[in-house]
Design a protein around this motif. Sequence first.
Motif, mmCIF file in Angstrom:
data_model
loop_
_atom_site.group_PDB
_atom_site.id
_atom_site.type_symbol
_atom_site.label_atom_id
_atom_site.label_comp_id
_atom_site.label_asym_id
_atom_site.label_seq_id
_atom_site.Cartn_x
_atom_site.Cartn_y
_atom_site.Cartn_z
ATOM 1 N N ARG B 35 0.728 -1.355 0.065
ATOM 2 C CA ARG B 35 0.086 -0.044 -0.002
ATOM 3 C C ARG B 35 0.883 1.231 0.070
ATOM 4 O O ARG B 35 1.968 1.318 0.538
ATOM 5 N N ALA B 37 -0.471 4.299 1.112
ATOM 6 C CA ALA B 37 -1.400 5.433 1.650
ATOM 7 C C ALA B 37 -0.593 6.710 2.348
ATOM 8 O O ALA B 37 0.470 6.213 2.998
ATOM 9 N N ALA B 38 -0.973 7.665 2.185
ATOM 10 C CA ALA B 38 -0.390 8.853 3.010
ATOM 11 C C ALA B 38 -1.187 9.889 3.457
ATOM 12 O O ALA B 38 -2.216 10.138 2.894
ATOM 13 N N ALA B 39 -0.858 10.673 4.609
ATOM 14 C CA ALA B 39 -1.549 11.704 4.879
ATOM 15 C C ALA B 39 -0.317 12.734 5.599
ATOM 16 O O ALA B 39 0.696 12.409 5.746
ATOM 17 N N LEU B 59 0.295 15.382 -1.898
ATOM 18 C CA LEU B 59 -0.531 14.653 -0.918
ATOM 19 C C LEU B 59 -1.944 14.662 -1.468
ATOM 20 O O LEU B 59 -2.802 13.901 -0.812
ATOM 21 N N GLY B 62 -3.598 11.452 -1.861
ATOM 22 C CA GLY B 62 -3.577 10.390 -0.662
ATOM 23 C C GLY B 62 -2.560 9.133 -0.754
ATOM 24 O O GLY B 62 -2.781 8.594 -0.106
ATOM 25 N N GLU B 63 -1.679 9.583 -1.702
ATOM 26 C CA GLU B 63 -0.482 8.444 -1.740
ATOM 27 C C GLU B 63 0.896 9.291 -1.957
ATOM 28 O O GLU B 63 0.997 10.118 -2.421
ATOM 29 N N ASP B 191 -6.490 2.775 5.191
ATOM 30 C CA ASP B 191 -6.596 3.627 3.947
ATOM 31 C C ASP B 191 -6.345 5.091 4.343
ATOM 32 O O ASP B 191 -6.165 5.327 5.623
ATOM 33 N N THR B 192 -6.209 5.921 3.303
ATOM 34 C CA THR B 192 -6.152 7.185 3.379
ATOM 35 C C THR B 192 -6.929 7.904 4.301
ATOM 36 O O THR B 192 -6.422 8.818 5.128
ATOM 37 N N LEU B 195 -5.910 7.050 7.797
ATOM 38 C CA LEU B 195 -4.687 7.805 8.312
ATOM 39 C C LEU B 195 -4.823 9.139 8.418
ATOM 40 O O LEU B 195 -4.163 9.901 9.532
ATOM 41 N N ASP B 196 -5.442 9.970 7.568
ATOM 42 C CA ASP B 196 -5.371 11.389 7.527
ATOM 43 C C ASP B 196 -6.379 11.619 8.987
ATOM 44 O O ASP B 196 -5.984 12.601 9.559
ATOM 45 N N LEU B 225 2.965 7.643 6.446
ATOM 46 C CA LEU B 225 2.843 6.755 5.387
ATOM 47 C C LEU B 225 2.404 5.315 5.810
ATOM 48 O O LEU B 225 3.224 4.889 6.624
#
Lengths: 383, 383
Positions: B35, B37-39, B59, B62-63, B191-192, B195-196, B225
């Motif tokens: 995956r 995914a990132a915030a 960003l 979302g990745e 998932d994003t 995470l966020d 991440l």
Amino acid sequence: MSVTAAKGFTAAGIAAGIKQNGNPDLALVVNQGPRRAAAGVFTSNRVKAAPVLWSEQVLKTGELTAVVLNSGGANACTGPQGFQDTHATAEKVAEVLNIGAGEVAVASTGLIGVLLPMDKLLPGVEKAAVELSEHGGEKAAIAIKTTDTVHKTAVVTKNGWTVGGMAKGAGMLAPGLATMLVVLTTDADVDTPELDKALRAATRVTFDRVDSDGCMSTNDTVLLLASGASGVSPEYDDFADAVRQVCDNLGRQLIGDAEGASKDIRVEVVNAETEEDAVEVGRSIARNNLLKCAIHGEDPNWGRVLSAIGTTSAAFEPDRLNVAINDVWVCKNGSVGEDRDLVDMRYREVKITADLAAGNASAVIWTNDLTADYVHENSAYSS
Amino acid sequence: MSVTAAKGFTAAGIAAGIKQNGNPDLALVVNQGPRRAAAGVFTSNRVKAAPVLWSEQVLKTGELTAVVLNSGGANACTGPQGFQDTHATAEKVAEVLNIGAGEVAVASTGLIGVLLPMDKLLPGVEKAAVELSEHGGEKAAIAIKTTDTVHKTAVVTKNGWTVGGMAKGAGMLAPGLATMLVVLTTDADVDTPELDKALRAATRVTFDRVDSDGCMSTNDTVLLLASGASGVSPEYDDFADAVRQVCDNLGRQLIGDAEGASKDIRVEVVNAETEEDAVEVGRSIARNNLLKCAIHGEDPNWGRVLSAIGTTSAAFEPDRLNVAINDVWVCKNGSVGEDRDLVDMRYREVKITADLAAGNASAVIWTNDLTADYVHENSAYSS
């Protein structure tokens, strides 16, 4: 000079023994009339010292005959006993001058949270009353000093009338008034509404724009008393201008004597959309500890100026900001401008100009640098 | 430890020559998946550095696959060229990792208003890519230091998954994020949106409540991440709690390493009407220079605490305020309380408790004392 420069006033400054080191610590200022109009502005701190609560109350009549001031103790955060002590001080002044306590304003400065030694203060009032004199202004100014290294007075004389005053304050200087006690006197024949209007107009652009360390006091008091003894009724604009000049002069002296300071910093914000924006940005710059350290190190660190501007809600575009330090535009359009090595910072006064490129309003805030001496002085003040 | 404690991440930290003293100054963190995914959360300063503008933009997908960080220069207030340099840095990372530049976040820290030496930075990216390793987290944490005396990492391991991270920051710490770069990684399968949500919830009560010197940076960046490499999908509350713990731990380390500090100060505001009131009061206390000097001098000066409370708009009555310093209630009902000589301030951690007696809300703000060392460090930083 000082509060006795204007006709119709007497003053005294004596050592009552409130300060343990025996220095002068009690001042008395008396308006001999014929008029006894008065106006005042006070700290906007919601934690107000007992003398502030008292003086706000007695000023509602628009008249004052006397002001008694002490250093050596702020009488703040002292509970019901503190208020009783302020009341007793006013009653003692009333007794020795044969007036009513409601004609007496009280102001105190010094440590917070300590009761005043009333067994010394009340006999001190009697002693001061005996020494009242038309030449007592200087001694009164000396008696209200705390960590001040010099006493502060200012006088403006116009065509037949005078505005003069004294101030104390050397730290905890911040908006909504610096920690300061200020007494202004005039022999102009001015009624209370005009006095009040002139005083508020003057403090708004002088004492309210002096920001030494961002710390707002519990005791700030600025009083203006009019005796009418000159017999002259000046035009309002002339009078307001003279009051502003005296306030400006005293405010500048406060910054010049700020605790531990080695630089006096004039922050001018120009081309702001509104005056409120200019003041907000000026204050944000003036309160930035990192910038104040940089100025102390004679480092024209404009990045810290931009950083401070960026925390405000003023109207501006980051890539249109310009910053000058001592007239060298080291930042242009939000980026590197003229060579920072051109900036000469050897002198005590440093000028920072922030151009918001957003309108035509401007404002000046005075502050000072942050130094190791400030830390030393304030880490040892009460212990 | 650090950003490689969680599975699915490699990292490197090298000396690219951006810092003139030859210390490590470039870090690279890569998410190997599956995956990506990132915030992220960024400075609320309106003057934002080029890398912040870039990273906010990338960003939005979302990745993220990689984060490149440099110390030795903030790339803030550097105009169009500064943004081009950030873009070129992301392109170089994309090239060496065979990904798209839109998958690369960039973070920079150091002096404002100076262009980065791209002739050193770009070859540095190639060098870092060669050294990427599952054991590279510690070196990455070292490479992002500026005035930090130690590098900062934290890890929380739960049932089969991990959250870890690194942080830098040692001054200019303030709300809306301390001046800090933080990269957090997790191998949890999240998932994003989650995470966020977890990252914002965590920073709101950790990094946003660290206030060292009231100065807000142009470069603050916190990234999280997720690789999903553990194959475990934790409950949201468990995951959010782990993220908060790591952020809390790193925030506490930032205060412990604040420039020149000799005391870590925990300001707890209790019995506020709302959490917003508690935070406003806590921040006002944490930013009071006079109080910070007093704590440095081991002086339990509660008057300065009341003075700071009085400048806020929080709900309270002055004569109902209580203040404890290291659990001794030195101020009760707005006046003198227990004997201040009972307060033992010899240890590094100092606790200030302000009871507003107005409700049930509370908040904790961390700050540190103001010292001559802070002044020395910040008056000589760039000159």
